[in-house]
Every structure is written in structure tokens, then in C-alpha cells.
Scaffold this active site. Structure first.
Site, PDB file in Angstrom:
ATOM      1  N   GLU A  77     -10.704  -0.758   5.485  1.00  0.00           N
ATOM      2  CA  GLU A  77      -9.191  -1.069   6.678  1.00  0.00           C
ATOM      3  C   GLU A  77     -10.005  -0.682   8.064  1.00  0.00           C
ATOM      4  O   GLU A  77      -9.312  -1.799   8.754  1.00  0.00           O
ATOM      5  CB  GLU A  77      -8.158  -0.615   6.348  1.00  0.00           C
ATOM      6  CG  GLU A  77      -6.876   0.114   6.751  1.00  0.00           C
ATOM      7  CD  GLU A  77      -5.450   0.826   6.382  1.00  0.00           C
ATOM      8  OE1 GLU A  77      -5.390   1.461   5.698  1.00  0.00           O
ATOM      9  OE2 GLU A  77      -4.167   0.078   6.417  1.00  0.00           O
ATOM     10  N   SER A 136       1.382   6.342   2.358  1.00  0.00           N
ATOM     11  CA  SER A 136       1.954   7.640   3.072  1.00  0.00           C
ATOM     12  C   SER A 136       3.320   8.111   2.421  1.00  0.00           C
ATOM     13  O   SER A 136       4.244   7.164   1.764  1.00  0.00           O
ATOM     14  CB  SER A 136       2.156   7.285   4.726  1.00  0.00           C
ATOM     15  OG  SER A 136       1.175   6.914   5.439  1.00  0.00           O
ATOM     16  N   GLN A 196       0.996  -0.992  -0.132  1.00  0.00           N
ATOM     17  CA  GLN A 196      -0.040  -0.085   0.704  1.00  0.00           C
ATOM     18  C   GLN A 196       0.505   1.104   0.125  1.00  0.00           C
ATOM     19  O   GLN A 196       1.762   1.434   0.801  1.00  0.00           O
ATOM     20  CB  GLN A 196      -0.979  -0.119   1.441  1.00  0.00           C
ATOM     21  CG  GLN A 196      -2.216   1.173   1.376  1.00  0.00           C
ATOM     22  CD  GLN A 196      -2.713   1.175   2.862  1.00  0.00           C
ATOM     23  OE1 GLN A 196      -2.124   1.345   3.817  1.00  0.00           O
ATOM     24  NE2 GLN A 196      -3.574   1.930   2.878  1.00  0.00           N
ATOM     25  N   GLY A 197       0.768   1.364  -1.657  1.00  0.00           N
ATOM     26  CA  GLY A 197       1.642   2.723  -0.816  1.00  0.00           C
ATOM     27  C   GLY A 197       1.099   4.602  -1.030  1.00  0.00           C
ATOM     28  O   GLY A 197       0.657   4.958  -1.915  1.00  0.00           O
ATOM     29  N   SER A 246      -4.776   6.573  12.699  1.00  0.00           N
ATOM     30  CA  SER A 246      -4.401   6.868  13.968  1.00  0.00           C
ATOM     31  C   SER A 246      -5.704   7.451  14.758  1.00  0.00           C
ATOM     32  O   SER A 246      -7.057   7.550  13.857  1.00  0.00           O
ATOM     33  CB  SER A 246      -3.426   8.404  14.135  1.00  0.00           C
ATOM     34  OG  SER A 246      -4.119   9.519  14.182  1.00  0.00           O
TER      35      SER A 246
END
Ligand SMILES: Cc1cc2nc3c(=O)[nH]c(=O)nc-3n(C[C@H](O)[C@H](O)[C@H](O)COP(=O)(O)OP(=O)(O)OC[C@H]3O[C@@H](n4cnc5c(N)ncnc54)[C@H](O)[C@@H]3O)c2cc1C
Lengths: 389, 345
Positions: A248, A133, A130-131, A372
Site C-alpha cells: 500500500e 480500521s 480492506q477491513g 498516516s
């Protein structure tokens, strides 16, 4: 109220159980086994086992058979999640693909993408990264600067991604790329499916606080990707990403409950061995976290009910993420309380604590990745409770 | 898998809430709160409750009840908590439960139809045993029959056999009385230790559900206020310190809702984890109701501290109920017994 599964679902459970019990070596269920392997060895072993499992028909449980899935029900998926954890099945090596990319492809992918992506993913022929961040774009994903410039049928990509799970083992990476020059914020981003085995892609490991190197960084230096390898419309990557993140965040509560509940029992066992299980303060602390774990189980049943009723959970996924990640972190903080002044020792009285410490370390990450806790609280407050931005 | 309320159960919920919103709103509650010498048992509310079958919910159909389950009862309890509604509903339902579970056929025939119709008011004494003084009985002063501990079992004491002394309590949404009972009462012959435990579990679930209703309502009202209230030129609900606190409460209240619903089902269905489910529900509901009602005061600011504002109804009711049938610490002690002292298979 009906907390049972259908006959067909229970039949699936017993089939799965017998396959798992025949195919998981005893040694693998021993605490500390996986931690005793080096990262590459563990990865290889798990990748091959998972492929065999897929070939036996126990993968892609709720996806249509025409794409290589099993064509099962949401209930079977929940059973699968529960039974694999219960049987100590090894952790998947393709979590980003299975949990996030696949449902997104099934929801908005083209027919060709469904055919090309799902089957090979289930057999671990393609490991996905998964690209999202970047060094300057974490919670504020829209600040990303990785650029894609159109060149004939391709995009040429330049930039850097970071904290990329499985970076060094990855075959392909679904990547958020700014493809409209001069665009800003949520506009002009595309989700490109980039082959990592090319000269323009360089993946390097990063060592985590646990000592393991499960994530890394990925550099794009004139990497090429065909423009048709875009998930969702070109320029509409934000929408694709939001859909993907909802998967997710809504990850399987039943698998998590089953796993965390076993960890609770392990912590209790340590407390008992150290003679700390009779301390009333300790017991209250343990009971407090057990309460949250039980709530997680019930929440998973709630989510499954909603899915079976055909309802979209939408922003409720943030609540699921908050409940499981915060409860899991609390659980491992209790472990510190159990150990007391010996909190950091590798072993006490002959009990090897290292596998447990590894979980405790991991628990620090779960409130960061996938959005977060602070970000989930923002979403819950604004999108669910309707508080002003 | 169906872990949710059915359409019928939702309708029941809407009916109770609808009645309270239209006919017994917070102004009516205030009337009860501000009349501490009154019996706290408004006739109009009790009449409506009886007509709509709230006291009849768990009474079997053969005794003129609705014959529904604890899931439906917790729906009512939750709605009453949300409305901080006064009245002897819970005591009446629990007295009927004791008689249903442990009464003789004669006792059942004598009491269940009357309790179901609201003609008789029941109460359950949470502490003490007969003969003796039983403190803090909810609506003991208006009860026609009280279920009490007597020896190892349970007994019925009729109004003629006790004298009630009202006890002041800062939760004005209910009335408490201390009952002086001379005799041992009329034994409920089926009251084994298991039945006593089951009655306590049922009482605990209904209290947990009331707390969950209080918590959700306190949160919703606070969210609504903070969306509108302006300071520094913006709604205070746009401040992240408030947002995050309310988001956490939303998660907590939702979990408590799940927990109360599951506990009700687990007790009714006799699931193996029913005892754990009840303790989890009460611990979670008590904690979150105290947190949500304290937050209601805090995030309303000064107005939340006034007598004029309704925040204190919710806060005080939560304070009282959080301690009933074992506070959160006591529930956690039980959870510890069930999950630490028993070695998993
Ligand atoms: C183990 C692990 C695996 C990961 N795997 C992947 C992966 O495979 N692919 C990928 O793309 N990324 C991955 N990540 C990265 C992860 O998604 C980011 O770390 C995360 O989104 C946070 O971004 P950041 O690290 O830049 O922190 P920042 O966004 O800089 O946040 C710093 C602190 O500020 C807080 N904060 C930020 N914004 C706000 C706000 N608006 N309000 C209140 N507080 C705020 C955050 O909560 C945090 O506490 C992984 C991370 C970890 C730890």
C-alpha cells in the site's frame, strides 16, 4: 544508467496505447465528467470497463498467466501505470484488491487462493474491501477488537470496521480479526477473507468531507467464514498485514507522477486564465511543488530499478508514501494560493472549478490512509534511520 | 531501466571516501579551517587526488584523462562534500570542461593533460567578465589558469595575466579570491551561448552534488549522535519531535540524491529535460543542505554551536554553495519559466 525500456516493453506500450485509445470515449476525458455522475453510476461504468480491459489482456500485468495475469515484467507494469493515466483511463474500482491484496496473495497465498482470488478480481467479479480500521483502532491497528470464535470448520465473527473504502460495493473483505481469545497486541490476529453477502454482514455508507460516499462502515454480527479462508497462517495476521501495508505504501510512483503532473498543468492553466501566472511569489510556490513532483518521478525510477534487481524495498516504502502524499497535498494547497480570495468558489470567469476542488479535498485524505504521515515518519526514523523507540 | 550507480561507480565513490576517511579526515579539515591565511590547498590531498584520477575524470582519454561522464564526476563531488574537503578539484574539472567543450585543438593539447594530472590547477570565475575584477573565484589564488566570461564567450586567463587578492569567507573549507584581469584573455573559440549554458549546467550539477554530500553526512552524523546522547534518562533520538524532523530530512536528502544523479545523466545524455533537471537538482540540494546542516546544529544542542564541533564546517560550506550558480529562488524562477510559460503539448 539506462532509462529506457526493452523492445518487448515498448511493444507492449504501443499495444496498450492503441487498445486504450480505441476504448476510452472522448467524453470520459473531459474534466469533470466523472464528478458529474453519481457514485453508483460511476462505479458501474468503471467496473464494466475494467472487466473488458482485463478480458483484452491488460490486467494483472506482472502476474503469471496461470492465475489470469499477463506474465509481464516490472517495466511493463510501470508502462501500464503511466499509459493508463496518460490516456485518462477511469480509476479502478478494485484498488484494495489490486494494489494490496493481490501482491500479498501472490507472495504468501496458497495455490488454491491464488487461483480463486486473482482471476475473478481482475475481471471485477469480486470487489474487495480492506477491513483493518475500527473505531478504536486506527494507527494503533493492534488495538483491534473484532473477534472470531472457532465453530467447527468456521470462524464466527463479531465486531465493527470503519472508514472501509467501497463498503457498499464490496463482495469480500480481507479483515483483521482477533481469533485467539485473550490475546493482545500483535499476537492472535488472523486475516480472514469474509464474504460480505451474508446476513451477518451489514455495510453502510459514510459521507466524506468531499460529499462523496466512497467509504463506509461494516458490522459483523455472527458472520461466518471458513477457517481455510485465512491469508497466511491463523494467528499470524500481523505479519500478513505488515506485508500488505508495504504494498500500500509503496504504490506506483510513476502513475502518481503522471497524474499529479497533469494536475499541475491544470492548476497552471487556471493561474494563467486568472492572470496570476506572472506573480513571482506564485511562480516560486508552483516551482517548489514541481520540484517535489520531479523528485517523485525520479524516486519511482529508483524503486523500479530496485524491483528489477530483485531487491526488497521493505521500510523504504514509507518514504515513497511520504513523498507522494505530501507532494500531492502541497500541490493542492498551491491551488488555493492561485485562487486567492476566491478559493471556495465553484467557478470563476466561467471556469468550472469543482473537479479541481474535488482533488483538493481528496488531498486531505492521502496523508491519513495507508498509515498516516506521522506513522510513516515513526517508521522511517526507527526502522530506516535506526533511532531508538 | 537502471537508475542507480553501477558497481564501477560505487567503487569510485568508495575510493574517494576511503581516502578521505583514512588520510584527510575532519581533523585535517580543521587544520585548513584554522589556518585562514594559508592557501587552503593541502599538497598531500592534491597529490592523492591526482594519483587517483579525480581531476582527470572528465578529460578525454586522448588528452590523458579518464574520459568518464558527469555521473562519475558527481560521485566525486558528493564524496568531497561529505568530507567537507578543501582543494581546487571542482575549479580544475570545470576549467578542463570549458577547454574540452570550447577550446581549440592547441588549447586542448596545452592544458587538458596538465589539468588532468593535477600539474596545473584550474578555476572558473562565476561572475564578472574580463577585463575587470572577478569576485569570489574558488581557489583563484592558486590557479594556473582561470576560465572567465569575455564578451559573449569564454576566455582563458593565465596566472601571469591576473593578480589575485584573497577574500575572507566564513567557510574555511575553501579559499576565495578576487581576480583583477587587465586584458580580455585568450578566447576559447567554440564558446557559443549553448556551450556557455552547458558549462554552467555542469558547474551547477557539481555544486548540487557537493551539497547533497554535505546534507547526507550532516544527517548521518546527527542521527548517530542522537542515538547515543541521553537526556531525561533516554536517548534524545527517541523523542518524536526529533524523529520526525530527521525522518523528513531523510526523505528530502534521498530525493536530492536522486535529483543530482539524474541531472548529471540528463546533461551528459543531452536529454530534453536537462535544463529542468539541473534546476530541480540545485534547488532541492540547496534547500535540503541548508535544512540538514541547520538541523545538525540544533539536534546536537550546545555542543553543536561550539567551534570545537564540526557541525559548522558543514553548515558554512552549505551556506556558501547554496548560493553558487543561482540559489534556490533563482532555480525556481527557471523552473517556473520552463513549466509555466511553456504551454504543455
Ligand atoms: C479516504 C480514506 C479511506 C480509508 N480506507 C480504509 C479502508 O479501506 N480500510 C481500512 O481499514 N481503513 C481505511 N481508512 C482508515 C485509515 O487507515 C485510518 O484512518 C488511519 O489508519 C488512521 O487511523 P485513525 O483514523 O483512527 O486516526 P488515529 O490513529 O486516531 O490518528 C489521529 C491522529 O494522531 C496521529 N497519530 C496516531 N498515532 C500516532 C503516533 N504513534 N505518533 C504520532 N502521531 C500519531 C495520526 O497521524 C493522526 O494525525 C481510510 C481512511 C480514509 C481517510
Amino acid at each position: 544508467m539506462d532509462l529506457t525500456y526493452t523492445e518487448a516493453e515498448e511493444e507492449f506500450r504501443s499495444e496498450l496505447r492503441s487498445w486504450l485509445s480505441a476504448n476510452i470515449p472522448d467524453e470520459w476525458t473531459r474534466p469533470g465528467f466523472w464528478e458529474s455522475l453519481d457514485d453508483d453510476e460511476s462505479f458501474r461504468l468503471r467496473r464494466d470497463w475494467e472487466r473488458d480491459k482485463a478480458l483484452a489482456g491488460f490486467a494483472g500485468i506482472q502476474w503469471p498467466t496461470e492465475y489470469g495475469g499477463r506474465g509481464g515484467t516490472p517495466g511493463m507494469k510501470a508502462i501500464y501505470d503511466e499509459e493508463t493515466v496518460r490516456a485518462h483511463a477511469p480509476r479502478t474500482v478494485n484498488p484494495l484488491g489490486l494494489t494490496f491484496l493481490a501482491p500479498t496473495v501472490m507472495a504468501i497465498g496458497t495455490e488454491a487462493q491464488k487461483k480463486e482470488i486473482i482471476g475473478p478480481m481482475l475481471r471485477n467479479e469480486v470487489i474487495w474491501c480492506q477491513g483493518f480500521s475500527e473505531p478504536g483502532a486506527g494507527s494503533d491497528l493492534a488495538a483491534l477488537t473484532t473477534k472470531g470464535v472457532r465453530d467447527g470448520d468456521d470462524f464466527v465473527v463479531n465486531g465493527q470496521k470503519v472508514w472501509t473504502t467501497n463498503a457498499v460495493h464490496g463482495d469480500k473483505i480481507f479483515t483483521m480479526v482477533r481469533t485467539e481469545p485473550g490475546s493482545s497486541k500483535h499476537r492472535g490476529i488472523s486475516m480472514l477473507l469474509i464474504d460480505m453477502h451474508q446476513p451477518g454482514v451489514d455495510a453502510r455508507p459514510l459521507k466524506q468531507m468531499s460529499g462523496a460516499s466512497e467509504f463506509g462502515e461494516v458490522f459483523f454480527d455472527d458472520a461466518r467464514v471458513p477457517a481455510r479462508d485465512c491469508l497466511g497462517e491463523i494467528g499470524d495476521g500481523w505479519r500478513t498485514a505488515m506485508l500488505l501495508l508495504s504494498f500500500e505504501r509503496g504504490a506506483s510512483g510513476i502513475a502518481q507522477y503522471t497524474e499529479f503532473r497533469r494536475q499541475y498543468d491544470q492548476i497552471v492553466e487556471v493561474a494563467r486564465a486568472l492572470g496570476r501566472d506572472k506573480d513571482p511569489v506564485m511562480r516560486g510556490t508552483l516551482a517548489r511543488v514541481l520540484t517535489e513532483l520531479e523528485c517523485l518521478r525520479l524516486h519511482a525510477m529508483h524503486v523500479l530499478t530496485q524491483v528489477e534487481q530483485g531487491r526488497d524495498l521493505g521500510f523504504e516504502a514509507s518514504m515513497t508514501k511520504l513523498q507522494w502524499s505530501e507532494a500531492f497535498q502541497d500541490l493542492w494547497e498551491v491551488f488555493d494560493d492561485v485562487l486567492g480570495e476566491d478559493a471556495t468558489l465553484d467557478s470563476i470567469d466561467g471556469i468550472d472549478l469543482r473537479p479541481l476542488h474535488a482533488q483538493a479535498m481528496w488531498s486531505r485524505s492521502v496523508t491519513i490512509w495507508g498509515g498516516s504521515s506521522q506513522v510513516q515518519r515513526n517508521i522511517t526514523a526507527e526502522r530506516v534511520l535506526g533511532l531508538p523507540r | 531501466m537502471f537508475f542507480a550507480l553501477t558497481d564501477d561507480q560505487r567503487e569510485f565513490d568508495a575510493a574517494v571516501r576511503g581516502y578521505l576517511a583514512e588520510r584527510f579526515d575532519l581533523e585535517a579539515v580543521r587544520g585548513v579551517v584554522e589556518d585562514p591565511a594559508g592557501d587552503g590547498h593541502p599538497a598531500s590531498l592534491w597529490k592523492a587526488a591526482a594519483e587517483q584520477g579525480w581531476p582527470a575524470v572528465l578529460v578525454p582519454e586522448e588528452h590523458e584523462g579518464l574520459g568518464l561522464g558527469l555521473v562519475e564526476a558527481q560521485v566525486i563531488a558528493r564524496a568531497l562534500g561529505a568530507g567537507v574537503a578543501p582543494g581546487p578539484w571542482r575549479g580544475t574539472v570545470l576549467a578542463a570542461e570549458a577547454i574540452r567543450l570550447a577550446g581549440s585543438p592547441e588549447q586542448q593539447a596545452a592544458w587538458l593533460p596538465r589539468l588532468a594530472s593535477g600539474e596545473a590547477v584550474g578555476a572558473l570565475a562565476p561572475r564578472g567578465s574580463a577585463p575587470g575584477t572577478l569576485p569570489a573565484v574558488e581557489y583563484g589564488a592558486v590557479a594556473d589558469v582561470v576560465v572567465v566570461r569575455s564578451g559573449e564567450g569564454l576566455a582563458l586567463v593565465e596566472a601571469s595575466a591576473f593578480s589575485a587578492t584573497p577574500q575572507g569567507s566564513y567557510d574555511g573549507t575553501a579559499r576565495l579570491a578576487s581576480l583583477a584581469v587587465d586584458g580580455t584573455g585568450e578566447a576559447l573559440p567554440g564558446a557559443t551561448a549553448e556551450i556557455v549554458a552547458e558549462l554552467t549546467a555542469r558547474a551547477t550539477v557539481l555544486v548540487a552534488a557537493d551539497l547533497v554530500g554535505i546534507a547526507r553526512e550532516a544527517l548521518s552524523r546527527t542521527v548517530a549522535y542522537d542515538r547515543d546522547r541521553q537526556q531525561f534518562g533516554v536517548p534524545v533520538g527517541s523523542f518524536q519531535a526529533i524523529k520526525h524532523a530527521l525522518a523528513d530530512l531523510h526523505v528530502g536528502v534521498t530525493m536530492a540524491e536522486h535529483a543530482a544523479l539524474y541531472a548529471a545523466h540528463a546533461v551528459d545524455a543531452g536529454l530534453p529535460d536537462a535544463a529542468l533537471a539541473v534546476a530541480v537538482a540545485k534547488a532541492k540540494a540547496g534547500d535540503v543542505a541548508l535544512d540538514a546542516t541547520a538541523a545538525m546544529i540544533q539536534y546536537h544542542g550546545g555542543i553543536g554551536y561550539t567551534w570545537e564541533h564540526e557541525a559548522h564546517f558543514f553548515y558554512k560550506r552549505a551556506k556558501r554553495l547554496a548560493g553558487q550558480f543561482g540559489d534556490s529562488d533563482a532555480q525556481r524562477a527557471r523552473i517556473a519559466e520552463l513549466t509555466i510559460d511553456t504551454v504543455p503539448a
